[in-house]
Motif scaffolding. Structure first.
Motif, PDB file in Angstrom:
ATOM      1  N   GLY A  16     -24.946 -29.590 -51.366  1.00 35.81           N
ATOM      2  CA  GLY A  16     -24.555 -28.209 -51.619  1.00 35.81           C
ATOM      3  C   GLY A  16     -23.465 -27.740 -50.684  1.00 35.81           C
ATOM      4  N   LEU A  20     -19.664 -26.547 -51.642  1.00 37.26           N
ATOM      5  CA  LEU A  20     -19.033 -25.315 -51.185  1.00 37.26           C
ATOM      6  C   LEU A  20     -17.680 -25.598 -50.545  1.00 37.26           C
ATOM      7  N   ARG A  23     -15.014 -25.915 -52.933  1.00 37.44           N
ATOM      8  CA  ARG A  23     -14.833 -24.655 -53.661  1.00 37.44           C
ATOM      9  C   ARG A  23     -15.550 -24.634 -55.009  1.00 37.44           C
ATOM     10  N   GLN A  24     -16.656 -25.340 -55.122  1.00 33.84           N
ATOM     11  CA  GLN A  24     -17.505 -25.261 -56.303  1.00 33.84           C
ATOM     12  C   GLN A  24     -18.692 -24.384 -55.925  1.00 33.84           C
ATOM     13  N   LEU A  25     -18.459 -23.075 -55.971  1.00 32.26           N
ATOM     14  CA  LEU A  25     -19.387 -22.104 -55.411  1.00 32.26           C
ATOM     15  C   LEU A  25     -20.747 -22.142 -56.109  1.00 32.26           C
ATOM     16  N   LEU A  26     -20.743 -22.142 -57.432  1.00 30.79           N
ATOM     17  CA  LEU A  26     -22.014 -22.076 -58.170  1.00 30.79           C
ATOM     18  C   LEU A  26     -22.885 -23.301 -57.897  1.00 30.79           C
ATOM     19  N   TRP A  27     -22.299 -24.497 -57.993  1.00 33.17           N
ATOM     20  CA  TRP A  27     -23.072 -25.723 -57.753  1.00 33.17           C
ATOM     21  C   TRP A  27     -23.551 -25.793 -56.318  1.00 33.17           C
ATOM     22  N   ILE A  29     -24.307 -23.288 -54.270  1.00 29.95           N
ATOM     23  CA  ILE A  29     -25.440 -22.379 -54.083  1.00 29.95           C
ATOM     24  C   ILE A  29     -26.699 -22.929 -54.735  1.00 29.95           C
ATOM     25  N   VAL A  30     -26.559 -23.460 -55.935  1.00 31.11           N
ATOM     26  CA  VAL A  30     -27.723 -24.010 -56.650  1.00 31.11           C
ATOM     27  C   VAL A  30     -28.334 -25.174 -55.875  1.00 31.11           C
TER      28      VAL A  30
END
Length: 46
Positions: A16, A20, A23-27, A29-30
């Motif tokens: 995770g 981040l 810059r793959q914010l959604l993945w 955070i998940v």
């Protein structure tokens, strides 16, 4: 079994953080949320 869940949780959290950084914010955070749920889950359930 508990140590495997702890290792899995750590791997998810690290993945995770790397998501981040890329810059793959959604993945990111998940993956971090899943890692936090899985890693300490052994202490509450086991």
């Amino acid at each position: 079994m508990g140590i495997l869940l702890l290792i899995l949780g750590i791997i998810l959290i690290v993945a995770g953080v790397f998501a981040l950084v890329r810059r793959q914010l959604l993945w990111g955070i998940v993956l971090i949320v899943l890692g936090v749920i899985v890693a300490p889950g052994q202490f509450y359930l086991g």
